[in-house]
Design an enzyme around this catalytic site. Structure first.
Site, PDB file in Angstrom:
ATOM      1  N   THR A 131      -0.860  -0.508  11.731  1.00 38.99           N
ATOM      2  CA  THR A 131      -0.319   0.074  10.512  1.00 38.99           C
ATOM      3  C   THR A 131      -0.176  -0.966   9.419  1.00 38.99           C
ATOM      4  O   THR A 131       0.007  -2.158   9.696  1.00 38.99           O
ATOM      5  CB  THR A 131       1.064   0.696  10.797  1.00 38.99           C
ATOM      6  OG1 THR A 131       1.688   1.072   9.565  1.00 38.99           O
ATOM      7  CG2 THR A 131       1.980  -0.307  11.486  1.00 38.99           C
ATOM      8  N   ASP A 132      -0.210  -0.515   8.158  1.00 41.09           N
ATOM      9  CA  ASP A 132       0.038  -1.441   7.058  1.00 41.09           C
ATOM     10  C   ASP A 132       1.523  -1.764   6.902  1.00 41.09           C
ATOM     11  O   ASP A 132       1.893  -2.630   6.104  1.00 41.09           O
ATOM     12  CB  ASP A 132      -0.522  -0.890   5.740  1.00 41.09           C
ATOM     13  CG  ASP A 132       0.186   0.356   5.235  1.00 41.09           C
ATOM     14  OD1 ASP A 132       1.008   0.932   5.975  1.00 41.09           O
ATOM     15  OD2 ASP A 132      -0.089   0.772   4.092  1.00 41.09           O
ATOM     16  N   GLU A 133       2.378  -1.088   7.691  1.00 42.79           N
ATOM     17  CA  GLU A 133       3.814  -1.404   7.657  1.00 42.79           C
ATOM     18  C   GLU A 133       4.071  -2.863   8.041  1.00 42.79           C
ATOM     19  O   GLU A 133       5.104  -3.427   7.683  1.00 42.79           O
ATOM     20  CB  GLU A 133       4.581  -0.484   8.610  1.00 42.79           C
ATOM     21  CG  GLU A 133       4.542   0.985   8.249  1.00 42.79           C
ATOM     22  CD  GLU A 133       5.706   1.418   7.374  1.00 42.79           C
ATOM     23  OE1 GLU A 133       6.584   0.580   7.096  1.00 42.79           O
ATOM     24  OE2 GLU A 133       5.722   2.594   6.975  1.00 42.79           O
ATOM     25  N   TYR A 157      10.282  -0.839  13.973  1.00 44.94           N
ATOM     26  CA  TYR A 157       8.937  -0.280  14.166  1.00 44.94           C
ATOM     27  C   TYR A 157       7.870  -1.256  13.699  1.00 44.94           C
ATOM     28  O   TYR A 157       6.949  -1.605  14.449  1.00 44.94           O
ATOM     29  CB  TYR A 157       8.810   1.044  13.415  1.00 44.94           C
ATOM     30  CG  TYR A 157       7.376   1.469  13.211  1.00 44.94           C
ATOM     31  CD1 TYR A 157       6.527   1.658  14.301  1.00 44.94           C
ATOM     32  CD2 TYR A 157       6.855   1.666  11.935  1.00 44.94           C
ATOM     33  CE1 TYR A 157       5.196   2.028  14.119  1.00 44.94           C
ATOM     34  CE2 TYR A 157       5.541   2.042  11.749  1.00 44.94           C
ATOM     35  CZ  TYR A 157       4.719   2.213  12.842  1.00 44.94           C
ATOM     36  OH  TYR A 157       3.410   2.575  12.660  1.00 44.94           O
ATOM     37  N   LYS A 161       4.957  -3.394  15.873  1.00 42.12           N
ATOM     38  CA  LYS A 161       3.517  -3.295  15.641  1.00 42.12           C
ATOM     39  C   LYS A 161       2.930  -4.648  15.254  1.00 42.12           C
ATOM     40  O   LYS A 161       1.805  -4.990  15.657  1.00 42.12           O
ATOM     41  CB  LYS A 161       3.223  -2.256  14.557  1.00 42.12           C
ATOM     42  CG  LYS A 161       3.496  -0.823  14.970  1.00 42.12           C
ATOM     43  CD  LYS A 161       2.624  -0.379  16.143  1.00 42.12           C
ATOM     44  CE  LYS A 161       1.183  -0.200  15.752  1.00 42.12           C
ATOM     45  NZ  LYS A 161       0.364   0.340  16.876  1.00 42.12           N
ATOM     46  N   ARG A 221       3.823   4.157  -1.218  1.00 35.74           N
ATOM     47  CA  ARG A 221       2.975   4.293  -0.032  1.00 35.74           C
ATOM     48  C   ARG A 221       1.569   4.711  -0.462  1.00 35.74           C
ATOM     49  O   ARG A 221       1.409   5.486  -1.403  1.00 35.74           O
ATOM     50  CB  ARG A 221       3.550   5.342   0.941  1.00 35.74           C
ATOM     51  CG  ARG A 221       4.892   4.978   1.542  1.00 35.74           C
ATOM     52  CD  ARG A 221       4.758   3.848   2.528  1.00 35.74           C
ATOM     53  NE  ARG A 221       6.023   3.506   3.169  1.00 35.74           N
ATOM     54  CZ  ARG A 221       6.839   2.544   2.750  1.00 35.74           C
ATOM     55  NH1 ARG A 221       6.521   1.854   1.665  1.00 35.74           N
ATOM     56  NH2 ARG A 221       7.956   2.287   3.381  1.00 35.74           N
TER      57      ARG A 221
END
Length: 275
Positions: A131-133, A157, A161, A221
């Site tokens: 994820t880009d998170e 989270y 990741k 986002r």
């Protein structure tokens, strides 16, 4: 036939990916491993499971006994890892579960692939879907995340990741495992779990429920249609360079509050047209 192990494919993105590769590639066999936690929906992929080209196994990626047994039985050529806990709010309340699945589960898959393939890397690939998170917050100034953006996770989270991404790269650099990592922006589309922003707000607007906007709703986002993501994943899987990381985005940035306003107007218009 090449045989895939696809983990977490009863979830939103994984299910769309399964449907895409089965339709596009007639010469592949797919084994789905999913624990069917709250976000997994077997009904989404029920029609795809024919026990000829597509098989389903209920199991936990953290279990080496389960994973090793599947490698021995099916002799996988490819691993595509979607399996993850992925909801930021849940990670705040239960970070240990996120660390177990996202970090230790990925590590268990890496070890199993490393031992099963045992240096015979030709024709093998381990694709980790992330994820880009992991990069932190996106500004609304035209700046884009790139594959060289510094990791800056801000939630349990995204931290879990980020850690799993590092383990994948470490297995490539240390052992030569043929890996590729993709980091995607926010997905939307068919079969999405209803607690995610777009389906949650559509449902709440339809039923006159409160709209939970966090802060001023100014977080930005990038939104990516899930079927476009599936196509990009397949392209990276077959054409990407081993050991590389690829970002997959939609070039479609929105502040949360602006997206919510569009959802309100659109759902209200559709509801009025039904009256």
């Amino acid at each position: 036939m090449k045989t895939y192990l696809v983990t977490g494919a009863a979830g939103f993105i994984g299910a769309n990916y399964i449907k895409y590769i089965l339709a596009k590639h007639s010469d592949v066999k797919v084994v789905i491993l999913d624990a069917l936690t709250y976000a997994g929906n077997l009904g989404t992929i029920a029609k795809d499971i024919d026990n000829e080209r597509c098989f389903f196994i209920k199991g936990d990626i953290c279990s080496r006994e389960v994973v090793d047994g599947l490698f021995a039985e099916y002799r996988f050529d490819y691993v595509v890892n979607f399996a993850a806990e992925s909801h930021v709010d849940r990670s705040i309340h239960d970070p240990l579960t996120f660390a177990r699945t996202n970090v230790m589960g990925t590590l268990a898959l890496l070890e199993a692939a490393h031992e099963a393939w045992n240096g015979a890397w030709e024709g093998k690939r381990f694709h980790h879907v992330s994820t880009d998170e992991v990069y932190g917050a996106l500004g609304f100034d035209g700046t884009l995340f790139t594959e060289r953006t510094r990791y800056d996770p801000h939630s349990p989270y995204s931290a879990s990741k980020a850690s799993s991404d590092h383990f994948v790269r470490a297995f490539h650099d240390t052992y030569g495992l043929p890996t590729v990592v993709t980091n995607c922006s926010n997905n939307y589309g068919p079969y999405q779990f209803p607690e995610k922003l777009i389906p949650l707000f559509i449902n709440n607007i339809r039923h006159g429920r409160p709209l939970p906007v966090y802060g001023k709703g100014e977080n930005v986002r990038d939104w990516l249609y899930v079927e476009d993501h599936a196509r990009a994943l397949d392209l990276v899987f077959h054409e990407g360079r081993t050991g590389e990381t690829y970002n997959i985005g939609g070039f479609n940035e929105w502040r949360n509050i602006d997206l919510i306003r569009v959802l309100v107007r659109t759902v209200d218009r559709l509801l009025r047209s039904e009256e």
